[in-house]
Design an enzyme around this catalytic site. Structure first.
Site, PDB file in Angstrom:
ATOM      1  N   VAL A 187     -21.015 -53.381 -39.858  1.00  0.00           N
ATOM      2  CA  VAL A 187     -21.232 -54.824 -39.959  1.00  0.00           C
ATOM      3  C   VAL A 187     -20.502 -55.393 -41.175  1.00  0.00           C
ATOM      4  CG1 VAL A 187     -23.001 -56.585 -40.360  1.00  0.00           C
ATOM      5  CG2 VAL A 187     -23.461 -54.674 -38.824  1.00  0.00           C
TER       6      VAL A 187
ATOM      7  N   GLY B  10     -28.758 -47.423 -14.683  1.00  0.00           N
ATOM      8  CA  GLY B  10     -28.153 -46.116 -14.905  1.00  0.00           C
ATOM      9  C   GLY B  10     -28.848 -45.360 -16.018  1.00  0.00           C
TER      10      GLY B  10
ATOM     11  N   CYS C 180     -28.206 -49.517 -32.444  1.00  0.00           N
ATOM     12  CA  CYS C 180     -28.973 -50.751 -32.632  1.00  0.00           C
ATOM     13  C   CYS C 180     -30.223 -50.849 -31.753  1.00  0.00           C
ATOM     14  CB  CYS C 180     -28.078 -51.946 -32.377  1.00  0.00           C
ATOM     15  SG  CYS C 180     -26.619 -51.894 -33.404  1.00  0.00           S
TER      16      CYS C 180
ATOM     17  N   PHE D 273     -26.194 -57.316 -18.630  1.00  0.00           N
ATOM     18  CA  PHE D 273     -27.234 -56.338 -18.961  1.00  0.00           C
ATOM     19  C   PHE D 273     -28.165 -56.019 -17.793  1.00  0.00           C
ATOM     20  CE2 PHE D 273     -26.682 -55.269 -23.442  1.00  0.00           C
ATOM     21  CZ  PHE D 273     -25.573 -56.080 -23.680  1.00  0.00           C
TER      22      PHE D 273
ATOM     23  N   ASN E 243     -32.309 -58.425 -29.444  1.00  0.00           N
ATOM     24  CA  ASN E 243     -31.982 -57.050 -29.052  1.00  0.00           C
ATOM     25  C   ASN E 243     -33.042 -56.472 -28.125  1.00  0.00           C
ATOM     26  OD1 ASN E 243     -29.522 -56.848 -30.255  1.00  0.00           O
ATOM     27  ND2 ASN E 243     -30.102 -55.376 -31.824  1.00  0.00           N
TER      28      ASN E 243
HETATM   29  C1  UGA Z   1     -26.066 -54.532 -29.545  1.00  0.00           C
HETATM   30  C2  UGA Z   1     -26.126 -56.022 -29.226  1.00  0.00           C
HETATM   31  O1  UGA Z   1     -25.516 -56.278 -27.946  1.00  0.00           O
HETATM   32  C3  UGA Z   1     -25.425 -56.845 -30.303  1.00  0.00           C
HETATM   33  O2  UGA Z   1     -25.581 -58.237 -30.027  1.00  0.00           O
HETATM   34  C4  UGA Z   1     -26.072 -56.530 -31.655  1.00  0.00           C
HETATM   35  O3  UGA Z   1     -25.421 -57.206 -32.720  1.00  0.00           O
HETATM   36  C5  UGA Z   1     -25.960 -55.033 -31.913  1.00  0.00           C
HETATM   37  O4  UGA Z   1     -26.618 -54.314 -30.858  1.00  0.00           O
HETATM   38  C6  UGA Z   1     -26.637 -54.773 -33.234  1.00  0.00           C
HETATM   39  O5  UGA Z   1     -27.858 -54.961 -33.335  1.00  0.00           O
HETATM   40  O6  UGA Z   1     -25.931 -54.511 -34.230  1.00  0.00           O
HETATM   41  P1  UGA Z   1     -24.200 -52.596 -29.255  1.00  0.00           P
HETATM   42  O7  UGA Z   1     -25.214 -51.636 -29.781  1.00  0.00           O
HETATM   43  O8  UGA Z   1     -22.810 -52.555 -29.779  1.00  0.00           O
HETATM   44  O9  UGA Z   1     -24.701 -54.127 -29.504  1.00  0.00           O
HETATM   45  O10 UGA Z   1     -24.149 -52.309 -27.705  1.00  0.00           O
HETATM   46  P2  UGA Z   1     -24.283 -53.130 -26.329  1.00  0.00           P
HETATM   47  O11 UGA Z   1     -22.944 -53.505 -25.823  1.00  0.00           O
HETATM   48  O12 UGA Z   1     -25.275 -54.206 -26.445  1.00  0.00           O
HETATM   49  O13 UGA Z   1     -24.855 -51.964 -25.371  1.00  0.00           O
HETATM   50  C7  UGA Z   1     -26.092 -51.335 -25.682  1.00  0.00           C
HETATM   51  C8  UGA Z   1     -26.423 -50.235 -24.697  1.00  0.00           C
HETATM   52  O14 UGA Z   1     -26.884 -50.762 -23.462  1.00  0.00           O
HETATM   53  C9  UGA Z   1     -25.287 -49.287 -24.341  1.00  0.00           C
HETATM   54  O15 UGA Z   1     -25.785 -47.967 -24.403  1.00  0.00           O
HETATM   55  C10 UGA Z   1     -24.911 -49.654 -22.912  1.00  0.00           C
HETATM   56  O16 UGA Z   1     -24.396 -48.565 -22.185  1.00  0.00           O
HETATM   57  C11 UGA Z   1     -26.264 -50.081 -22.372  1.00  0.00           C
HETATM   58  N1  UGA Z   1     -26.184 -51.036 -21.237  1.00  0.00           N
HETATM   59  C12 UGA Z   1     -25.637 -52.268 -21.419  1.00  0.00           C
HETATM   60  C13 UGA Z   1     -26.713 -50.682 -20.003  1.00  0.00           C
HETATM   61  O17 UGA Z   1     -27.225 -49.561 -19.813  1.00  0.00           O
HETATM   62  N2  UGA Z   1     -26.678 -51.590 -18.980  1.00  0.00           N
HETATM   63  C14 UGA Z   1     -26.136 -52.818 -19.134  1.00  0.00           C
HETATM   64  O18 UGA Z   1     -26.146 -53.609 -18.160  1.00  0.00           O
HETATM   65  C15 UGA Z   1     -25.600 -53.175 -20.382  1.00  0.00           C
END
Ligand code: UGA
Length: 429
Positions: free
Chosen positions: A11, A251, A258, A247, A206
């Site tokens: 960050v 799966g 996070c 989201f 989150n």
């Molecule tokens: C997340 C949030 O999206 C950010 O807004 C936030 O700033 C960040 O955490 C944080 O708190 O610092 P991030 O951890 O980078 O970001 O990942 P995401 O893209 O949100 O994905 C999170 C998880 O959900 C991944 O493991 C992804 O594979 C999973 N996911 C996502 C699913 O299983 N299904 C979905 O439809 C979307």
């Protein structure tokens, strides 16, 4: 403006580089001297699109510098951001030791009173405590403002320059003036609210996203039993503007640095207030059960893992990063090895880390990983895997079977190539 950023992690560094590229004068501080030296030479410690270019441009223009001297930096800048890690302790509570170390150093720095901006994700009410600490150590009216971040790994800089909103928790609201000026070049709603509300927004956002994923995963369990394809349900639900399509991919669920940490920390905050966090517990339980269910599915397709040759496609917690924190792949590899499988892993970014952590082979190419395999298990939906030539895949495997942990493939297309297909949330093979 002159800004200091304490913490050159994900960050802090992304934010620092972004502000520097907007023309602000940025000093990033970290206690890790080796990291500081590498950053000063233009080497970022992790991969993030656009980061390297923006970092080298900012270094050339001298809008960014790196140091381990926090007190001196505090004396020289207008605003100090706190962007240190707040990992989960054993019981889920956020570990604030790095935050308190920074607050102590700022309070004792002798800097004229200024504004400290907390970007780290911290339990509701932490800003109040940090302000008290700064004021008592410095005997000066420091102000503490909350400015939670919503950057995603893999698109941190794009998210910084095009945010959905900028949230500033300032009590009193006038304390937000510096941040309003700092973000003036960014076109997004700028919401000022009480400090505790801003702290809550981060956790609630989150947790809501994590809940959305767990929700569709639970629906997926019923879909699987009733002969329904969960991806059709997600698609149709997502077209309702009130629900939205993001989201809703069922799966293996969520991992990363996070969602798991923030959900656990939010549960602890409920417990500390004597409120039962029933929804959050279910969100977390459903997510944990994904890995188990995926393994059960694979076990039943293969009739057990003993001597099975498994190709695991993807290891990072999501595509676009080499981050393995809380990645479902870790538990999957561990179980497969315990149950006697031979595992070959392919991941375009995290392969080396996996090879260092487990007794597995790694392959740079998905087809090479699948050579002679009894099953391909997809754990992370990198494009590389989705573009594989399925005819070639079938020819290379000992037993053509694809178990899709991300519902990323079209089952009809896979089966037309003579490859058996199974997935979480979709009717059986
Ligand atoms: C997340 C949030 O999206 C950010 O807004 C936030 O700033 C960040 O955490 C944080 O708190 O610092 P991030 O951890 O980078 O970001 O990942 P995401 O893209 O949100 O994905 C999170 C998880 O959900 C991944 O493991 C992804 O594979 C999973 N996911 C996502 C699913 O299983 N299904 C979905 O439809 C979307």
């Amino acid at each position: 403006m002159r800004i200091g950023i304490a913490g050159a992690g994900y960050v802090g560094l992304s934010t620092g580089v972004a502000f520097a590229s907007m023309g602000h004068d940025v000093t990033v501080v970290d206690i890790d001297r080796a990291k500081i030296d590498r950053l000063a030479a233009g080497h970022a410690p992790f991969y993030e699109p656009e980061l390297d270019e923006l970092l080298s441009r900012a270094l050339q223009k001298r809008t960014i510098r790196f140091t381990d001297r926090l007190a001196q930096t505090a004396r020289e800048v207008d605003l100090v951001f706190i962007a240190v890690g707040t990992p989960a302790k054993e019981d889920g509570e956020a570990d604030l030791s790095a935050l308190w170390a920074v607050a102590g150093a700022l309070g004792r720095s002798g800097a004229a009173p200024k504004t400290a901006v907390i970007k780290s994700t911290v339990p509701v009410g932490t800003g109040d405590l940090v302000e008290e600490r700064l004021r008592s150590l410095s005997r000066a009216p420091w102000r503490v403002v909350s400015n939670p971040e919503f950057l995603r790994e893999g698109s941190a800089l794009r998210d910084f320059f095009h945010p959905d909103r900028i949230i500033v928790g300032a009590s009193p609201p006038e304390a937000a003036a510096g941040l309003r000026q700092l973000y003036s070049g960014i076109d997004a709603p700028f919401l000022v609210m009480p400090r505790r509300a801003a702290e809550m927004v981060k956790y609630a956002s989150n947790a809501f996203l994590a809940a959305k994923i767990s929700f569709i995963n639970q629906i997926g369990d019923l879909c699987e039993r009733t002969g329904v394809d969960v991806t059709q349900v997600s698609l149709a639900m997502g077209l309702d503007a009130r629900i939205g399509e993001a989201f809703l991919r069922a799966g293996l669920g969520w991992g990363g640095s996070c969602f798991p940490k923030d959900t656990a920390a939010l549960i602890r905050q409920f417990e500390q207030q004597g409120i039962e966090p029933s929804i959050l517990r279910a969100v977390s339980d459903v997510n944990r059960s994904r890995r188990r269910r995926f393994l059960e599915l694979a076990r039943s397709c293969l009739g057990g893992f003993r001597s099975a040759r498994i190709a695991l496609w993807g290891a990072s917690f999501k595509p676009g990063t080499d981050d393995l924190r809380e990645a479902p792949s870790l538990e999957i590899i561990e179980r497969l090895l315990q149950e006697g499988a031979e595992v070959r892993v392919c991941d375009p970014a995290a392969g080396e880390k996996i090879a260092a952590a487990f007794d597995v082979e790694t392959a740079a190419d998905p087809l090479a990983a699948a050579d002679g395999a009894d099953a391909v298990l997809l754990a992370t939906e990198w494009d590389l895997f989705l573009q594989v030539d399925l005819a070639e895949l079938k020819a290379r495997m000992r037993r053509p079977l694809l178990i899709d942990g991300r519902n990323a493939f079209d089952p009809g297309r896979v089966r037309r190539h003579g490859i058996a297909y199974a997935a979480l949330g979709r009717p059986g093979p």
